[in-house]
Design an enzyme around this catalytic site. Sequence first.
Site, PDB file in Angstrom:
ATOM      1  N   ASP A 158       0.859  -1.189   0.000  1.00 45.58           N
ATOM      2  CA  ASP A 158       0.000   0.000   0.000  1.00 45.58           C
ATOM      3  C   ASP A 158       0.896   1.241   0.000  1.00 45.58           C
ATOM      4  O   ASP A 158       1.715   1.404   0.919  1.00 45.58           O
ATOM      5  CB  ASP A 158      -0.885   0.038   1.255  1.00 45.58           C
ATOM      6  CG  ASP A 158      -1.960  -1.047   1.271  1.00 45.58           C
ATOM      7  OD1 ASP A 158      -1.755  -2.103   0.633  1.00 45.58           O
ATOM      8  OD2 ASP A 158      -2.984  -0.856   1.951  1.00 45.58           O
ATOM      9  N   LYS A 221      -7.346   3.253  -2.766  1.00 46.32           N
ATOM     10  CA  LYS A 221      -7.699   3.240  -1.344  1.00 46.32           C
ATOM     11  C   LYS A 221      -7.934   4.682  -0.917  1.00 46.32           C
ATOM     12  O   LYS A 221      -7.246   5.587  -1.386  1.00 46.32           O
ATOM     13  CB  LYS A 221      -6.532   2.587  -0.590  1.00 46.32           C
ATOM     14  CG  LYS A 221      -6.584   2.595   0.922  1.00 46.32           C
ATOM     15  CD  LYS A 221      -5.385   1.808   1.481  1.00 46.32           C
ATOM     16  CE  LYS A 221      -5.172   2.074   2.963  1.00 46.32           C
ATOM     17  NZ  LYS A 221      -3.994   1.358   3.498  1.00 46.32           N
ATOM     18  N   LYS A 257     -10.607  -0.004  -1.715  1.00 43.00           N
ATOM     19  CA  LYS A 257     -10.392  -0.173  -0.273  1.00 43.00           C
ATOM     20  C   LYS A 257     -10.664   1.136   0.470  1.00 43.00           C
ATOM     21  O   LYS A 257      -9.846   2.042   0.452  1.00 43.00           O
ATOM     22  CB  LYS A 257      -8.954  -0.638  -0.003  1.00 43.00           C
ATOM     23  CG  LYS A 257      -8.630  -0.792   1.491  1.00 43.00           C
ATOM     24  CD  LYS A 257      -7.195  -1.250   1.718  1.00 43.00           C
ATOM     25  CE  LYS A 257      -6.828  -1.215   3.195  1.00 43.00           C
ATOM     26  NZ  LYS A 257      -5.416  -1.614   3.438  1.00 43.00           N
TER      27      LYS A 257
END
Length: 312
Positions: A158, A221, A257
């Site tokens: 990430d 995300k 996400k």
Amino acid sequence: MAENHDHSHGHEHHQHAPLMSKYEQALAKYNTNISDEEVRQAVKKIIAEKVHENDTPEVKRFLMGSIELTTLKTTDSDDSVLAFTEKVNQFDEAYSELPHVATICVYPCFAKIVSETLEIDGVEIACVSGSFPSSQALIDVKVIETQLAIKDGATEIDIVMPVGKFLSGDYEGVCDDIEQMKEACGDHAMKVILETGCLKTAENIKKASILSMYAGADYIKTSTGKLEPAATPEAAYVMCQAIKEYYDETGIQIGFKPAGGINSVMDALIYYTIVKEVLGEKWLTNKWFRLGTSRLANMLLSELLGKETKFF
């Protein structure tokens, strides 16, 4: 590119540069001219009309299996991360009838401990990398951090989009950064965190989503969870719209996400409903839809078991 482009016509449209960069060309394929108010109304309608039908034990089981169980504290240590990982191992024994979490998410310095301790098949090991949460580091440092995380056992990475570059209009810098990070990830899935709270407008969130996917994100995300506001239903709605348009344009499926500020089961149900309404069933698997949170696991568990349970 066409150096000798004829500039003679179009002086009256001087706000349009005669040559669009490849990034502007990519953005031009999508509707980025969206109003915050329209988004607010669309989200309000989804919440009012659709969320209640997803408030079921089946959906809560699904959400349990989509959690990225996260610890990103300054106080994390080898011991605390080991215990955190053991909880995931023990959960499988204690609640074999429930789905295990999708992922454990930690800092790169703990990838090795998680990979050596985790015994459950099918749980991913995600590391936040690239100078999380600010993304403010030399690209060489970001790349090396990512490579080391993968070497130590991370299966997903990430990263944070370089928000400062985006806000100053340096789309090339944003995409170069993401491309180099994706190269460092190789076959491992990479999630790009937009830090939507810093982007402020629906238009910015839409553009950042498209550029991130264009540059190699496997997931987008919402937030790091380190800044306020973190995830919001409005940001989620815009990001899902972008994922849908990108899929329609390219045939490439990108995951979503939400993370940061998921404080209740209802919050999670709202994100689930937005994904279902905007993207459809194809995204409702724990591969394509993840929830970045630690507190939600105990809340979902309590609702599924019908009594307050603090397992994690």
